[in-house]
Scaffold this active site. Structure first.
Site, PDB file in Angstrom:
ATOM      1  N   HIS A  95      -7.944   1.898  -1.504  1.00 45.53           N
ATOM      2  CA  HIS A  95      -6.784   2.705  -1.146  1.00 45.53           C
ATOM      3  C   HIS A  95      -6.702   2.862   0.360  1.00 45.53           C
ATOM      4  O   HIS A  95      -7.709   2.870   1.053  1.00 45.53           O
ATOM      5  CB  HIS A  95      -6.794   4.063  -1.853  1.00 45.53           C
ATOM      6  CG  HIS A  95      -8.027   4.882  -1.623  1.00 45.53           C
ATOM      7  ND1 HIS A  95      -9.247   4.576  -2.193  1.00 45.53           N
ATOM      8  CD2 HIS A  95      -8.228   6.010  -0.895  1.00 45.53           C
ATOM      9  CE1 HIS A  95     -10.142   5.479  -1.837  1.00 45.53           C
ATOM     10  NE2 HIS A  95      -9.552   6.351  -1.035  1.00 45.53           N
ATOM     11  N   PHE A  96      -5.482   2.956   0.838  1.00 41.16           N
ATOM     12  CA  PHE A  96      -5.201   3.108   2.251  1.00 41.16           C
ATOM     13  C   PHE A  96      -4.544   4.473   2.447  1.00 41.16           C
ATOM     14  O   PHE A  96      -3.553   4.787   1.796  1.00 41.16           O
ATOM     15  CB  PHE A  96      -4.247   2.019   2.744  1.00 41.16           C
ATOM     16  CG  PHE A  96      -4.846   0.643   2.695  1.00 41.16           C
ATOM     17  CD1 PHE A  96      -5.296   0.035   3.853  1.00 41.16           C
ATOM     18  CD2 PHE A  96      -4.970  -0.052   1.499  1.00 41.16           C
ATOM     19  CE1 PHE A  96      -5.856  -1.240   3.823  1.00 41.16           C
ATOM     20  CE2 PHE A  96      -5.524  -1.320   1.449  1.00 41.16           C
ATOM     21  CZ  PHE A  96      -5.969  -1.915   2.607  1.00 41.16           C
TER      22      PHE A  96
END
Length: 133
Positions: A95-96
């Site tokens: 995830h960013f």
């Protein structure tokens, strides 16, 4: 992955404040934000670390992160992606984070413990890494 919280969010088993969804990407607001507008952009393909995700599954991630930064009006912001516990990864699904930095107090606070460099060792290391690319 049946136990992955982000996979459950993608499937709709856990509610989220969805900002964007496509065939390969899902983006939603973080429920423990560092600043207003803090969002997560995730590939729908499950993988714990960045190296686990095929390139084609990542192609749309940065354009979506860019759209979110613009939509939340972030003039200053961080894009953060952690891999492994020592790197502060909590959820084992790539995830960013898109984290607005509206002022000194809100947003991501980081230190940057730079080290002195031995240029000869750096040159050798560079050759090794370059050969693997």
């Amino acid at each position: 992955m049946a136990a992955c919280i982000f996979c459950k969010i993608i499937k709709g088993d856990i509610p989220s404040f969805k900002l964007f969804e496509s065939e390969r990407v899902f983006a939603f607001l973080d429920i423990q934000p560092l600043a207003q507008g803090h969002a997560l952009v995730i590939p729908k393909y499950h993988g714990a670390k960045l190296l686990d995700i095929p390139d084609e599954q990542l192609a749309e991630v940065m354009p979506v992160a860019k759209r979110i930064a613009k939509a939340v009006g972030a003039e200053n912001y961080n894009i953060l992606q952690n891999n492994g516990r020592l790197a502060h990864q909590i959820v084992d699904h790539v995830h960013f984070h898109v984290i607005p930095k509206p002022n000194e107090k809100d947003g991501l606070g980081i230190g940057w413990p730079a080290q002195e460099t031995d240029m000869e060792k750096l040159k050798e290391y560079f050759k090794e890494v370059k050969a693997k690319m």
